[in-house]
Design a protein around this motif. Structure first.
Motif, short mmCIF file in Angstrom:
data_model
loop_
_atom_site.label_atom_id
_atom_site.label_comp_id
_atom_site.label_asym_id
_atom_site.label_seq_id
_atom_site.Cartn_x
_atom_site.Cartn_y
_atom_site.Cartn_z
N GLY A 174 2.28 -13.40 0.79
CA GLY A 174 1.32 -14.17 0.01
C GLY A 174 0.62 -13.37 -1.05
N GLY A 175 1.34 -12.41 -1.64
CA GLY A 175 0.77 -11.59 -2.69
C GLY A 175 -0.09 -10.45 -2.19
N GLU A 176 -0.21 -10.31 -0.86
CA GLU A 176 -1.02 -9.25 -0.28
C GLU A 176 -0.15 -8.22 0.42
OE1 GLU A 176 -3.85 -10.91 2.36
OE2 GLU A 176 -5.00 -11.92 0.80
N GLU A 177 -0.58 -6.98 0.36
CA GLU A 177 0.11 -5.89 1.02
C GLU A 177 -0.24 -5.91 2.51
OE1 GLU A 177 0.68 -1.83 -1.17
OE2 GLU A 177 -1.10 -1.70 0.09
N ARG A 178 0.78 -5.96 3.37
CA ARG A 178 0.56 -6.02 4.81
C ARG A 178 1.39 -4.95 5.53
NH1 ARG A 178 -0.72 -11.27 6.58
NH2 ARG A 178 -1.93 -12.38 4.99
N GLN A 212 -4.50 -7.94 8.63
CA GLN A 212 -3.81 -7.04 7.71
C GLN A 212 -2.34 -6.81 8.09
OE1 GLN A 212 -6.67 -6.17 9.37
NE2 GLN A 212 -8.12 -6.63 7.71
N ALA A 213 -1.92 -7.39 9.20
CA ALA A 213 -0.55 -7.20 9.66
C ALA A 213 0.38 -8.20 8.99
CB ALA A 213 -0.47 -7.33 11.18
N GLY A 214 1.67 -7.90 9.06
CA GLY A 214 2.68 -8.79 8.50
C GLY A 214 3.96 -8.67 9.30
N SER A 215 4.98 -9.36 8.85
CA SER A 215 6.29 -9.30 9.51
C SER A 215 7.36 -9.55 8.47
CB SER A 215 6.39 -10.34 10.63
OG SER A 215 6.42 -11.66 10.09
N LEU A 216 8.59 -9.22 8.82
CA LEU A 216 9.70 -9.46 7.90
C LEU A 216 9.85 -10.95 7.62
CD1 LEU A 216 12.41 -6.97 9.26
CD2 LEU A 216 10.59 -6.56 7.59
N ALA A 217 9.68 -11.78 8.64
CA ALA A 217 9.81 -13.22 8.45
C ALA A 217 8.78 -13.74 7.47
CB ALA A 217 9.68 -13.93 9.79
N LEU A 218 7.53 -13.31 7.62
CA LEU A 218 6.47 -13.77 6.72
C LEU A 218 6.66 -13.24 5.31
CD1 LEU A 218 3.37 -13.38 9.08
CD2 LEU A 218 4.50 -15.51 8.39
N ALA A 219 7.40 -12.13 5.18
CA ALA A 219 7.66 -11.56 3.86
C ALA A 219 8.91 -12.16 3.21
CB ALA A 219 7.82 -10.05 3.97
N GLY A 220 9.51 -13.16 3.86
CA GLY A 220 10.65 -13.85 3.26
C GLY A 220 11.99 -13.20 3.49
N ALA A 221 12.18 -12.55 4.63
CA ALA A 221 13.46 -11.90 4.92
C ALA A 221 14.60 -12.90 4.90
CB ALA A 221 13.40 -11.21 6.28
N VAL A 222 15.73 -12.49 4.36
CA VAL A 222 16.90 -13.36 4.33
C VAL A 222 17.57 -13.41 5.70
CG1 VAL A 222 17.31 -12.99 1.87
CG2 VAL A 222 18.42 -11.48 3.53
N SER A 223 17.28 -12.43 6.55
CA SER A 223 17.80 -12.41 7.90
C SER A 223 16.78 -11.79 8.83
CB SER A 223 19.11 -11.61 7.98
OG SER A 223 19.53 -11.46 9.33
N THR A 224 16.61 -12.41 10.01
CA THR A 224 15.75 -11.83 11.03
C THR A 224 16.53 -11.61 12.32
OG1 THR A 224 14.97 -14.04 11.68
CG2 THR A 224 13.62 -12.80 10.09
N ASP A 225 17.85 -11.56 12.21
CA ASP A 225 18.71 -11.26 13.35
C ASP A 225 18.56 -9.79 13.68
OD1 ASP A 225 20.77 -10.71 15.14
OD2 ASP A 225 22.19 -12.06 14.15
N ARG A 226 17.98 -9.48 14.83
CA ARG A 226 17.59 -8.10 15.13
C ARG A 226 18.78 -7.17 15.35
NH1 ARG A 226 14.26 -7.65 19.93
NH2 ARG A 226 15.61 -9.31 20.70
#
Length: 288
Positions: free
Chosen positions: A145-149, A183-197
């Motif tokens: 969302g435009g914020e560094e996490r 202040q935390a984030g995740s790959l999914a929230l950052a729009g990752a094209v894949s979250t298959d671990r």
């Protein structure tokens, strides 16, 4: 008594179908090979800390260089300054690796957390398509969302005289309501094209093997291995106003101007003094 559905158990493999368990056998087939860095890979359902476990295994002579320990969930994961790292089961990648950089000057071992940061960022960029940055010395940053996490962290610990255990924690599928702090984030929230671990972990470990090999081939020299240049290019701390909370309760405020040859952050203060910081907690005071 009504039988309890397995999906009600937070540790069941069926408790969250959006978060399938890792395939340990497939990961070993893809990563452990003769002549490669990775010599073994184990996945456990739950543990306190993969770092603590692997340090203990190394001390007992039950783990060799290249051992990888992965947990689907950690109950006592640790970051720097003994901060706790917790997340729902199977929502991230929580793993530790054992490295034995024998023959490399010990003074250069301090680059291992930074090297791991470069490897993780590179691997995730390839496999998840997420633009990542590094906060000195060991945080992985994403934009939500435009914020560094902060979406990940790295912790290196000595394991005897010849070993180093490097632990990595990455938030992969954490949802907004599950974040431990705003202040935390995740790959999914950052729009990752894949979250298959599974492919994410393979990409990160292959990248780590590549960078560790370069660094070792250059006798741990950060310049000759290209590590210094790449880390500097991807370090979001440089060029920022920062506050460094140093051991002993002292704090230092100024502009982060460089990472020196020993991996220390160089801070230029208002008095015109450039002071290298080798340990401490760094806070970004303004956005880029």
């Amino acid at each position: 008594m009504t039988p309890r559905d397995a999906s009600d158990d937070p540790h069941s493999r069926w408790s969250d179908l959006d978060r399938p368990p890792l395939n340990a056998a497939a990961l070993r087939r893809g990563l452990v090979r003769e002549g490669g860095l990775w010599t073994g890979l184990d996945v456990v359902a739950r543990t306190g800390s993969t770092n603590s476990d692997l340090v203990a295994l190394a001390a007992a002579g039950k783990a060799a260089e290249g051992a990888v320990l992965v947990a689907e969930e950690q109950s006592a994961g640790r970051g720097r300054l003994d901060r706790r790292w917790t997340a729902p089961a199977r929502s991230g990648l929580f793993f530790s690796v054992l490295l034995a950089p024998s023959g490399i000057p010990v003074a250069r071992w301090g680059w291992l957390p930074l090297l791991t940061g470069v490897a993780v960022a590179t691997g995730l960029a390839r496999a998840a398509g997420v633009d990542t940055a590094l906060k000195w010395p060991n945080d992985l940053l994403v934009t939500v969302g435009g914020e560094e996490r902060k979406a990940g962290g790295i912790l290196a610990e000595r394991a005897g005289e010849d070993g180093v255990v490097v632990g990595v924690g990455i938030n992969v599928t954490l949802r907004a309501a599950e974040l431990p702090v705003p202040q935390a984030g995740s790959l999914a929230l950052a729009g990752a094209v894949s979250t298959d671990r599974d492919p994410l972990l393979r990409a990160v470990l292959r990248s780590l093997e590549e960078w560790y090999g370069r660094w070792r081939a250059a006798d741990g020299d950060p310049a000759d291995s290209g590590l210094h240049e790449v880390y500097t290019a991807g370090c979001a701390t440089l060029g920022r106003s920062v506050r460094a909370e140093l051991p002993g309760g002292r704090s230092l405020v100024g502009e982060a101007v460089a990472v020196d040859g020993d991996g220390r952050l160089v801070i230029a203060t208002e008095k015109g003094v450039q002071e290298p910081v080798g340990a401490g907690d760094v806070v970004h005071l303004r956005p880029m």
